[in-house]
Design a protein around this motif. Structure first.
Motif, PDB file in Angstrom:
ATOM      1  N   ALA A 121       0.866  -1.184   0.000  1.00  0.00           N
ATOM      2  CA  ALA A 121       0.000   0.000   0.000  1.00  0.00           C
ATOM      3  C   ALA A 121       0.901   1.232   0.000  1.00  0.00           C
ATOM      4  O   ALA A 121       1.846   1.312   0.789  1.00  0.00           O
TER       5      ALA A 121
ATOM      6  N   ALA B 137      -2.428   6.066   1.321  1.00  0.00           N
ATOM      7  CA  ALA B 137      -3.215   5.043   2.026  1.00  0.00           C
ATOM      8  C   ALA B 137      -4.288   5.650   2.921  1.00  0.00           C
ATOM      9  O   ALA B 137      -5.371   5.077   3.094  1.00  0.00           O
TER      10      ALA B 137
ATOM     11  N   PHE C  83      -7.744   1.208   2.551  1.00  0.00           N
ATOM     12  CA  PHE C  83      -6.767   1.324   3.621  1.00  0.00           C
ATOM     13  C   PHE C  83      -7.099   2.358   4.691  1.00  0.00           C
ATOM     14  O   PHE C  83      -6.520   2.323   5.775  1.00  0.00           O
TER      15      PHE C  83
ATOM     16  N   LEU D 100      -0.558  -3.002   7.577  1.00  0.00           N
ATOM     17  CA  LEU D 100      -1.985  -2.882   7.867  1.00  0.00           C
ATOM     18  C   LEU D 100      -2.596  -4.265   7.746  1.00  0.00           C
ATOM     19  O   LEU D 100      -2.145  -5.086   6.933  1.00  0.00           O
TER      20      LEU D 100
END
Length: 221
Positions: free
Chosen positions: A75, A80, A86, A130
């Protein structure tokens, strides 16, 4: 980008490094960690830090098809906090992805030369990641992605992107159970000072993800 890396340290060293109390279920070192595989990550559950495995390749909770994960191994940290995939995760589902080196391929005379890249003064570190939980019918997946940024001066000679490597003193803050505003998470990532890196050439053996032994990290001239 970040598409391949290593984690060769033993379990006890990892537990001590990150102050984890409980053993890591089914821990296995790896010379060639690739997208689609389970990767060692650390989260904070609100009470304590926990280490366990997430599948590399984010499948957002709202996705209809888990195959989207193959397109979401990384990402872009620059955007993001704005992207639907995200934005919420930047706020409350941040993780550490544990590594001790990563691979990148440099174009040399029309061919790609793989390099193993390490943090100069640390033998274990973490990527900013993440994670999310995906449920469909009776199937449950816990997956993750690695945040990337524009390459620093050192990496720019190899590739234009690089993973976000967290300084040791920033790791606990990144996985704090306190919710960040997505913009706060963005600012946090871009306030990080990059540590010095080193790199050396390895053979094309590492190109095949099925290869996972000491030959992957063997230096070549």
């Amino acid at each position: 980008m970040c598409g391949r890396y290593t984690l060769l340290k033993d379990e006890l060293e990892i537990l001590e490094e990150f102050d984890i109390d409980e053993p890591i279920d089914s821990y296995q070192p790896s010379y060639n960690i690739a997208p689609g595989q389970n990767v060692l990550a650390i989260i904070h559950d609100g009470k304590k830090k926990r280490a366990g495995y997430l599948r590399w390749g984010l499948v957002p909770s709202w996705a209809k098809d888990e195959k989207i994960g193959y397109k979401m191994i990384n990402a872009r940290s620059e955007t993001a906090h704005e992207k639907p995939s995200f934005k919420k995760l930047m706020s409350q589902k941040r993780c550490l992805i544990v590594a001790d080196s990563f691979y990148e391929w440099k174009k040399v005379d029309g061919e790609k030369q793989p390099k193993r890249i390490q943090v100069k003064d640390r033998n274990i570190f973490t990527f900013a990641g993440l994670w999310d939980k995906w449920v469909q019918d009776d199937k449950v997946l816990f997956t993750c992605t690695i945040l990337t940024k524009e390459a620093n001066t050192f990496i720019r000679n190899i590739h234009h992107r690089m993973p976000v490597i967290l300084p040791k003193e920033k790791e606990n803050e990144w996985i704090s159970p306190i919710k960040f505003h997505p913009e706060q998470a963005h600012e946090f990532i871009h306030s990080i000072e990059m540590e010095e890196l080193t790199a050396y050439n390895v053979g094309s053996y590492v190109n095949a993800a099925i290869n996972n032994d000491e030959m992957c990290i063997q230096p070549i001239t």
